[in-house]
Design an enzyme around this catalytic site. Structure first.
Site, mmCIF file in Angstrom:
data_model
loop_
_atom_site.group_PDB
_atom_site.id
_atom_site.type_symbol
_atom_site.label_atom_id
_atom_site.label_comp_id
_atom_site.label_asym_id
_atom_site.label_seq_id
_atom_site.Cartn_x
_atom_site.Cartn_y
_atom_site.Cartn_z
ATOM 1 N N LYS A 58 13.503 1.983 42.505
ATOM 2 C CA LYS A 58 14.052 3.145 43.222
ATOM 3 C C LYS A 58 13.566 3.202 44.665
ATOM 4 O O LYS A 58 12.529 2.636 45.017
ATOM 5 C CB LYS A 58 13.762 4.420 42.435
ATOM 6 N N ARG B 141 12.724 2.878 31.709
ATOM 7 C CA ARG B 141 14.050 2.274 31.957
ATOM 8 C C ARG B 141 13.906 1.326 33.139
ATOM 9 O O ARG B 141 13.585 1.768 34.244
ATOM 10 C CB ARG B 141 15.035 3.395 32.266
HETATM 11 N N1 HH2 Z 1 18.459 6.130 36.896
HETATM 12 C C1 HH2 Z 1 19.642 5.566 37.222
HETATM 13 C C2 HH2 Z 1 20.734 5.632 36.343
HETATM 14 N N2 HH2 Z 1 20.601 6.228 35.135
HETATM 15 N N3 HH2 Z 1 19.284 7.370 33.543
HETATM 16 C C3 HH2 Z 1 18.119 7.931 33.196
HETATM 17 N N4 HH2 Z 1 17.987 8.528 32.001
HETATM 18 N N5 HH2 Z 1 17.030 7.921 34.032
HETATM 19 C C4 HH2 Z 1 17.086 7.341 35.265
HETATM 20 O O1 HH2 Z 1 16.074 7.385 35.996
HETATM 21 C C5 HH2 Z 1 18.319 6.743 35.676
HETATM 22 C C6 HH2 Z 1 19.422 6.770 34.775
HETATM 23 C C7 HH2 Z 1 19.801 4.893 38.550
HETATM 24 O O2 HH2 Z 1 19.523 3.537 38.457
HETATM 25 P P1 HH2 Z 1 20.603 2.364 38.277
HETATM 26 O O3 HH2 Z 1 21.333 2.494 36.977
HETATM 27 O O4 HH2 Z 1 19.940 1.060 38.467
HETATM 28 O O5 HH2 Z 1 21.613 2.538 39.490
HETATM 29 P P2 HH2 Z 1 23.062 3.166 39.621
HETATM 30 O O6 HH2 Z 1 23.010 4.616 39.271
HETATM 31 O O7 HH2 Z 1 23.402 2.938 41.083
HETATM 32 O O8 HH2 Z 1 23.986 2.414 38.706
#
Ligand code: HH2
Length: 279
Positions: free
Chosen positions: A218, A254
């Site tokens: 992040k 995660r």
């Molecule tokens: N962070 C992201 C997406 N989903 N779900 C939970 N429960 N907790 C989190 O911290 C979280 C999440 C953001 O990360 P990422 O999926 O890598 O990116 P993007 O939202 O751009 O797909």
């Protein structure tokens, strides 16, 4: 928290974003073949849960229609389930996508809106009977980073999660199926909010539900480390965050980098257990 040989290990949830625009792995797994290969790789690396997402929630990401989200995630969930019993979570705010995902073999609904996005989210979660992750977010994905404000970030996140867990139970979601997530980076100032929240994680754990923590790659990691670190070069900070979570007693982290996180957690646990008094 000092683990003993009796404490359950922190589980590792591995992220696969079937999207062109996710902030760290966007475009890498947006065709079925590369996504399946990535799932196999994460399973071989020791992942405990796979989290499949078809819509980026990064600030400013373009919203995705329901049909497109279904097209992205359902074939992958089916394909993984056809060859593995690994628990699968679907990262979606859309009840119809959660329903189709569970029918295809998903066992958990990871909802960054904490079942607030659609009028029928709570009822669908109760009906599906799967595990549900309720995550804290201030505002909406598109604008959440504009001017987030808290007087007491840990207290406000804890109060929100408590209220959402109560709403879910009132709608018929079984208590033992509810997970909480403080939502690092979701409507939170890079350092003024994310850091006290991570420092106060034990208060979220004390709410009595399993906690999922997402710090992997992040932006706050880059902000602490000079401000210009690309997402795929944030492994050190991601592991630091995972270990802070482990020490606070979270149930799962995660992450994008499964092998390295599994190793870090094994070493942390072995050292911490050696320090615990013999029973
Ligand atoms: N962070 C992201 C997406 N989903 N779900 C939970 N429960 N907790 C989190 O911290 C979280 C999440 C953001 O990360 P990422 O999926 O890598 O990116 P993007 O939202 O751009 O797909």
């Amino acid at each position: 928290m000092t683990p003993t040989s009796a404490s359950p290990p922190v589980r590792v949830m591995g992220v696969i974003n079937v999207t062109p625009d996710s902030f760290s792995d966007g475009g890498r797994f947006d065709d079925l073949t590369s996504a399946i290969l990535q799932a196999r790789r994460l399973i071989a690396e020791g992942v405990d849960i796979l989290d499949i997402g078809g819509e980026s929630t990064r600030p400013g990401a373009a919203p995705v229609g329901e049909d497109q989200e279904l097209d992205r995630v359902i074939p992958l969930i089916r394909a993984i389930r056809a060859e593995s019993a690994i628990p699968i979570s679907v990262d979606t705010m859309t009840p119809a996508v959660a329903r189709a995902a569970v029918e295809a073999g998903a066992t958990m609904w990871n909802d960054v809106s904490a079942l607030r996005h659609a009028p029928d989210s709570l009822a669908v979660a109760a009906d599906l009977g799967c595990e549900v992750v309720l995550m804290h977010m201030q505002g909406e994905p598109g604008t959440m980073q504009t001017e987030p404000h808290y007087d007491d970030v840990v207290g406000e996140v804890a109060a929100f999660l408590t209220a959402r867990a109560e709403a879910a139970q009132a709608a018929g979601v079984a208590r033992e199926r509810i997970w909480l997530d403080p939502g690092v980076g979701f409507g939170k100032h890079m350092t003024r909010h994310n850091l006290p929240l991570l420092a106060g994680l034990d208060r979220i754990v004390a709410l009595g539900f399993p906690v999922l923590l997402g710090v992997s790659r992040k932006s706050f990691i880059s902000a602490i480390d000079g401000g210009n670190v690309p997402a795929d070069q944030r492994l050190g900070g991601s592991i630091a965050g995972a270990l802070v979570g482990a020490a606070a007693g979270v149930a799962a982290v995660r992450v994008h980098d499964v092998r390295e996180t599994v190793q870090a957690l094994k070493v942390w646990r072995a050292i911490a257990a050696a320090r615990a008094p013999a029973v």
